[in-house]
Design an enzyme around this catalytic site. Structure first.
Site, mmCIF file in Angstrom:
data_model
loop_
_atom_site.group_PDB
_atom_site.id
_atom_site.type_symbol
_atom_site.label_atom_id
_atom_site.label_comp_id
_atom_site.label_asym_id
_atom_site.label_seq_id
_atom_site.Cartn_x
_atom_site.Cartn_y
_atom_site.Cartn_z
ATOM 1 C CD GLU A 12 -3.423 1.757 -1.890
ATOM 2 O OE1 GLU A 12 -4.043 0.471 -1.627
ATOM 3 O OE2 GLU A 12 -3.842 2.793 -1.804
ATOM 4 C CG HIS A 36 -1.970 0.885 1.471
ATOM 5 N ND1 HIS A 36 -1.801 2.307 1.330
ATOM 6 C CD2 HIS A 36 -3.191 0.701 1.464
ATOM 7 C CE1 HIS A 36 -3.066 2.888 1.668
ATOM 8 N NE2 HIS A 36 -3.818 2.169 1.551
HETATM 9 O O1 TA6 Z 1 -6.140 1.633 -0.172
HETATM 10 C C1 TA6 Z 1 -7.191 2.806 -0.011
HETATM 11 C C2 TA6 Z 1 -7.913 2.599 1.302
HETATM 12 O O2 TA6 Z 1 -8.527 1.578 1.280
HETATM 13 C C3 TA6 Z 1 -8.722 3.775 1.601
HETATM 14 O O3 TA6 Z 1 -9.991 3.416 1.330
HETATM 15 C C4 TA6 Z 1 -8.234 4.326 2.969
HETATM 16 O O4 TA6 Z 1 -8.968 3.465 4.092
HETATM 17 C C5 TA6 Z 1 -6.807 3.814 2.926
HETATM 18 O O5 TA6 Z 1 -6.755 2.496 2.297
HETATM 19 C C6 TA6 Z 1 -6.107 3.720 4.207
HETATM 20 O O6 TA6 Z 1 -6.591 2.722 5.189
HETATM 21 P P1 TA6 Z 1 -5.871 2.815 6.639
HETATM 22 O O7 TA6 Z 1 -6.688 1.603 7.380
HETATM 23 O O8 TA6 Z 1 -4.489 2.627 6.559
HETATM 24 O O9 TA6 Z 1 -6.327 3.993 7.236
#
Ligand code: TA6
Length: 300
Positions: free
Chosen positions: A272, A168
């Protein structure tokens, strides 16, 4: 977080002038890596790469000034390892438990040409959970690029392992108003800001003018981020990945995240690489799957 005795155990992985191991923010254990071309930082919690920076260039990875560095809390920025599920699950930590688990440092190696390779594994963390047993092995290679490879092995002799994985990655950009993302034209995606509506990407270039949260499916292509403000092009090459997620929280979500600065959405974008949603993996008993990225940058 390690006791002084445990840190002594880690000292054997130090390589003078290249790999130093010590206590980072919040008392968490981390590796500092120096190569002729770059520097990097890896926390043992989550095997989390929090920094990669080429000599003479802005940091490639974004790390929030407001990130938590506490045992069991995710770090906001760098490359969170999302495993064994992506997104929210009622009663469970968002994005799985790998990024908040303590990984084991297995190897540090000085490579010809001055690069460094680090290998970490996620040990019995899976034993204490309801998940069928798997081993995660993470190999990070630091040179003038950053390569990360996550191999999951299904330790069950008879049960298939359904699993989502994702690196990510948060990238530093100079100005969100000028940045464009290329490489996803024609790809089907789930638009999380439109209740997961299924759409097709029509643009050669994706711009950010509001919250962007898109899960692109069935795409193995490289993605490029053009950043005129920093006069930099970032390349995200991937292997073993059928999904690409593009995310910028924009204004409201930035304000809503306690571990993210209200204005930090202007200086970051996530691209990601993984296998999520319809692309989730089904690893056969005894089988394994490897997800890899190579992150690089050139002058625009
Ligand atoms: O990858 C995008 C996502 O799924 C967004 O919806 C947002 O929630 C982000 O990940 C960050 O997630 P986190 O649990 O690290 O706050």
């Amino acid at each position: 977080m390690h006791t002084s005795g445990q840190l002594d155990q880690l000292n054997k992985f130090q390589i003078p002038g290249q790999v130093a191991i010590g206590t980072g923010k919040g008392g968490l254990s981390r590796l500092l890596i120096h190569t002729p071309a770059s520097e990097a930082e890896i926390y043992l919690q989550g095997a989390h790469v929090t920094r990669f920076q080429k000599q003479g260039e802005e940091a490639l990875l974004f790390l929030s000034e407001c990130s938590r560095f506490e045992p069991g809390q995710p770090i906001r920025g760098g490359i969170p390892i999302i495993l064994p599920w992506f997104g929210n699950r009622p009663g469970s930590p968002a994005h799985g438990f790998a990024r908040t688990s303590e990984w084991t440092l297995n190897e540090t190696t000085a490579l010809p040409g001055g690069g460094v390779r680090v290998v970490l594994t996620l040990p019995g963390a899976t034993a204490g959970t309801s998940w069928s047993p798997f081993e995660a092995r993470y190999t990070i290679t630091v040179t003038d690029t950053l390569a990360a490879e996550l191999t999951i092995t299904n330790l069950s002799a008879d049960t298939e392992l359904p699993l989502e994985n994702c690196l990510h990655t948060y990238f530093t950009i100079g100005d969100v108003d000028q940045v464009t993302v290329r490489g996803l034209k024609g790809i089907r995606f789930l638009d999380k800001v439109a209740n997961f509506a299924e759409k097709i990407e029509t643009g050669e270039e994706i711009r950010v003018t509001a919250e962007v949260d898109r899960v692109y499916l069935d795409t193995t292509d490289r993605v490029e981020i053009a950043d005129p403000a920093l006069q930099r092009r970032i390349r995200v090459a991937k292997s073993g990945s059928a999904s690409t997620v593009v995310w910028n929280p924009w204004i409201a979500k930035a304000k809503a995240m306690a571990d993210f600065g209200d204005e930090e959405y202007r200086g970051m974008i996530c691209v990601e690489s993984g296998n999520v949603a319809a692309n989730q993996l089904k690893i056969p008993p005894g089988g394994s799957a490897t997800l890899g990225v190579v992150l690089s940058s050139t002058r625009l």
